[in-house]
Design a protein around this motif. Structure first.
Motif, PDB file in Angstrom:
ATOM      1  N   HIS A 287       0.751   6.494   3.600  1.00 40.18           N
ATOM      2  CA  HIS A 287       1.198   5.213   3.976  1.00 40.18           C
ATOM      3  C   HIS A 287       1.878   4.510   2.960  1.00 40.18           C
ATOM      4  O   HIS A 287       2.130   4.729   1.804  1.00 40.18           O
ATOM      5  CB  HIS A 287      -0.158   3.943   4.086  1.00 40.18           C
TER       6      HIS A 287
ATOM      7  N   GLY B  93       0.954   4.740   9.635  1.00 40.48           N
ATOM      8  CA  GLY B  93       1.046   5.607   8.576  1.00 40.48           C
ATOM      9  C   GLY B  93       2.496   6.558   8.873  1.00 40.48           C
ATOM     10  O   GLY B  93       3.144   6.228   9.603  1.00 40.48           O
TER      11      GLY B  93
ATOM     12  N   GLU C 144      -9.118   1.979   2.967  1.00 42.37           N
ATOM     13  CA  GLU C 144      -8.065   1.493   2.379  1.00 42.37           C
ATOM     14  C   GLU C 144      -7.090   1.067   3.137  1.00 42.37           C
ATOM     15  O   GLU C 144      -6.431  -0.015   2.886  1.00 42.37           O
ATOM     16  CB  GLU C 144      -7.640   2.440   1.333  1.00 42.37           C
ATOM     17  N   ALA C 145      -6.626   1.814   4.305  1.00 48.30           N
ATOM     18  CA  ALA C 145      -5.309   1.492   5.045  1.00 48.30           C
ATOM     19  C   ALA C 145      -5.556   0.909   6.352  1.00 48.30           C
ATOM     20  O   ALA C 145      -4.581   0.597   7.159  1.00 48.30           O
ATOM     21  CB  ALA C 145      -4.671   2.779   5.135  1.00 48.30           C
TER      22      ALA C 145
ATOM     23  N   ILE D 167       0.795  -1.197   0.068  1.00 50.94           N
ATOM     24  CA  ILE D 167       0.039  -0.021  -0.026  1.00 50.94           C
ATOM     25  C   ILE D 167       0.975   1.197  -0.085  1.00 50.94           C
ATOM     26  O   ILE D 167       1.696   1.521   0.932  1.00 50.94           O
ATOM     27  CB  ILE D 167      -0.987  -0.176   1.256  1.00 50.94           C
TER      28      ILE D 167
ATOM     29  N   GLN E  37      -0.137  -5.235   7.328  1.00 52.09           N
ATOM     30  CA  GLN E  37      -1.491  -4.703   8.031  1.00 52.09           C
ATOM     31  C   GLN E  37      -1.883  -5.600   9.220  1.00 52.09           C
ATOM     32  O   GLN E  37      -1.542  -6.732   9.558  1.00 52.09           O
ATOM     33  CB  GLN E  37      -2.383  -4.525   6.894  1.00 52.09           C
TER      34      GLN E  37
ATOM     35  N   SER F 295      -9.059   3.833   8.148  1.00 48.13           N
ATOM     36  CA  SER F 295      -9.268   4.250   6.666  1.00 48.13           C
ATOM     37  C   SER F 295      -9.684   2.958   6.071  1.00 48.13           C
ATOM     38  O   SER F 295      -9.380   1.959   6.444  1.00 48.13           O
ATOM     39  CB  SER F 295      -7.998   4.650   6.018  1.00 48.13           C
TER      40      SER F 295
ATOM     41  N   TYR G 201      -5.334   3.302  11.682  1.00 46.57           N
ATOM     42  CA  TYR G 201      -4.265   4.140  11.532  1.00 46.57           C
ATOM     43  C   TYR G 201      -3.645   4.548  12.876  1.00 46.57           C
ATOM     44  O   TYR G 201      -2.538   4.494  13.419  1.00 46.57           O
ATOM     45  CB  TYR G 201      -4.547   5.448  10.769  1.00 46.57           C
TER      46      TYR G 201
END
Length: 312
Positions: A191, A234, A216-217, A164, A196, A214, A220
């Motif tokens: 990121h 991140g 997508e991420a 990512i 993950q 997030s 965080y």
């Protein structure tokens, strides 16, 4: 108030050129105040770049901060001169009896390696354990966040199918936590990682609290419920061009990286990248220093043993 660093540290001239207030050892010694004592364990290959990124954010606060730099071992660095390391970095043995108001442990470019395969994993575990007794608050960045979540809370990460890389929209999940004061409901963060930790597992853990996430991420910002440990998955410290430098490096190594998401105008890497996370990064570090360090730490650091931070 300024961040206190040695005059000869390369970050000093860079930050002064940006009108960021740094203070010399000589001037700091003449001031009758109790500065915050902060330790940075820098695991990144390009030490000077990472030092400057972090010090830029730490200087954006009314508190005076005395910074010490720590290395994980004394083997030669491929990307930083031995003169720089010997002049500005300390070994763990030299500081292990000290107490600090705060500790930052950076990320590390260890990609797909299992933690136990990292040659300095035992030392990392020792320092994480040490930090729970010798630092009021610990901020773990990226790889260090995953490593500490695994070591302290047995939360295992998994490897993504592809790295990512990019700048992603995040949302805060709580409205009245001091660390999040001043945060917008949504904000952007860079990121750059392969691994993950499951968001569902983090939310279900009875010793952890997810503060921002997030789509997508994933998770965080994660805080331990005793307020001692902050995990940041991140890179709020990145400059405008850091993702671009990583992308071009990977291209040069023939890795066929994807273009960083939400970074170049029109996803065109020939265009100058667009930065929209600097305000968030400054606020995060300022809030951490204020609410997690300054307002929690004992005035006398020798009283650190057995100290428990106040809960929010």
């Amino acid at each position: 108030m300024p961040v206190r660093i040695p005059n000869r540290l390369p970050a000093s001239s860079i930050l002064r050129s940006e009108n960021i207030f740094v203070i010399s050892d000589e001037r700091a010694d003449s001031q009758d105040i109790r500065p915050l004592k902060l330790l940075i364990l820098n695991l990144m290959p390009n030490k000077i770049e990472t030092e400057t990124q972090l010090l830029r954010l730490l200087a954006n606060t009314p508190l005076q901060v005395d910074v010490e730099l720590l290395r994980i071992h004394n083997r030669p660095s491929k990307h930083t001169s031995s003169d720089h390391m010997d002049a500005f970095y300390r070994d763990f043995e030299a500081i292990k009896n000290n107490n600090y108001d705060g500790l930052i442990i950076t990320g590390a470019p260890l990609g797909n390696l299992e933690f136990e395969q990292v040659d300095y994993w035992p030392q990392i575990c020792d320092i994480i354990e040490w930090s729970q007794r010798h630092a009021t608050s610990v901020l773990f960045l990226c790889w260090a966040a995953h490593a500490a979540l695994y070591h302290l809370y047995d939360t295992k990460r998994y490897l993504r199918e592809e790295k990512i890389s990019g700048v992603f929209r995040h949302r805060r999940l709580h409205g009245h936590i001091p660390l999040l004061r001043g945060f917008d409901d949504e904000f952007w963060v860079p990121h750059s990682r392969f691994a993950q930790v499951s968001l569902d597992k983090l939310k279900a853990h009875n010793e952890l609290q997810v503060l921002a996430e997030s789509d997508e991420a994933g998770a965080y910002l994660i805080m331990s419920k005793d307020n001692r440990n902050l995990f940041v998955t991140g890179h709020p410290e990145y400059t405008r061009t850091t993702l671009q430098d990583e992308y071009r490096r990977d291209l040069g190594q023939g890795l066929a990286p994807t273009i960083p998401t939400n970074y170049y105008p029109g996803d065109d890497p020939t265009q100058p990248p667009f930065a929209r996370w600097h305000a968030h990064g400054a606020l995060l570090f300022s809030n951490w220093l204020n609410y997690c360090v300054y307002q929690q730490t004992p005035f006398d650091l020798s009283a650190m043993q057995g100290f428990t931070p106040m809960e929010s």
